[in-house]
Design a protein around this motif. Structure first.
Motif, short mmCIF file in Angstrom:
data_model
loop_
_atom_site.label_atom_id
_atom_site.label_comp_id
_atom_site.label_asym_id
_atom_site.label_seq_id
_atom_site.Cartn_x
_atom_site.Cartn_y
_atom_site.Cartn_z
N ARG A 15 -16.98 46.02 124.39
CA ARG A 15 -17.64 47.30 123.88
C ARG A 15 -18.10 48.39 125.13
NH1 ARG A 15 -18.68 48.81 118.90
NH2 ARG A 15 -18.72 46.68 118.41
N ARG A 20 -17.91 52.54 121.52
CA ARG A 20 -16.38 52.12 120.98
C ARG A 20 -15.89 50.83 121.32
NH1 ARG A 20 -12.03 56.45 120.33
NH2 ARG A 20 -11.18 54.67 119.16
N THR A 21 -15.34 50.11 120.54
CA THR A 21 -14.41 48.64 120.95
C THR A 21 -13.34 49.09 121.65
OG1 THR A 21 -15.53 47.79 119.00
CG2 THR A 21 -13.48 46.81 120.01
N ASP A 38 -8.30 52.33 123.94
CA ASP A 38 -8.83 52.29 122.71
C ASP A 38 -8.20 51.26 121.87
OD1 ASP A 38 -10.41 54.56 123.25
OD2 ASP A 38 -8.78 55.93 122.33
N HIS A 89 -8.38 54.64 127.29
CA HIS A 89 -9.94 55.21 126.75
C HIS A 89 -10.60 56.43 127.26
CE1 HIS A 89 -13.91 55.02 124.77
NE2 HIS A 89 -14.23 54.86 125.77
#
Length: 121
Positions: A15, A20-21, A38, A89
């Motif tokens: 996380r 967000r994961t 992501d 990400h």
């Protein structure tokens, strides 16, 4: 001496500080990149549309050990890659709040290395 994880260890789900994961993995054998991507899987074409000079996309291979991120060199081919892709990400958390420990009710963890340097443990 502790060995850093290799790309054969596969991606692990963690996380991000923004909630967000994401997938984390060292990708490469010699000069590996510490990739944070992501967890949402995209098609090759969708990932190519999101790609920028400092935001790469990664080809996702599924093996018995889980997900494995690989360099997306499939863009060089004429045919579209059939494997899923993920994109680097971009953290959307408030940097000021996270720096002062207000992001999740915890104080930021202090490390013995300068900001941006990896600590192998």
């Amino acid at each position: 001496m502790t060995r850093p994880p290799s790309s054969r260890d596969g991606a692990r789900r963690v996380r991000c500080r923004c909630g967000r994961t994401v997938l984390r993995q060292l990708v490469g054998n010699r000069a590996a990149l510490d990739v944070t991507a992501d967890a949402d899987q995209l098609t090759s074409a969708a990932a190519a549309r999101l790609r920028e000079p400092n935001r790469l996309d990664w080809c996702v291979r599924t093996s018995a050990g889980g997900l494995d991120l690989q360099w997306a060199d499939c863009h060089r081919r004429k045919a579209e890659c059939t494997r899923p892709h993920v994109i680097d990400h971009q953290c959307t958390g408030d940097p000021a709040a996270l720096a002062h420990g207000r992001g999740r009710g915890r104080r930021p963890r202090k490390t013995s290395v300068p900001e941006g340097q990896l600590a192998l443990g």
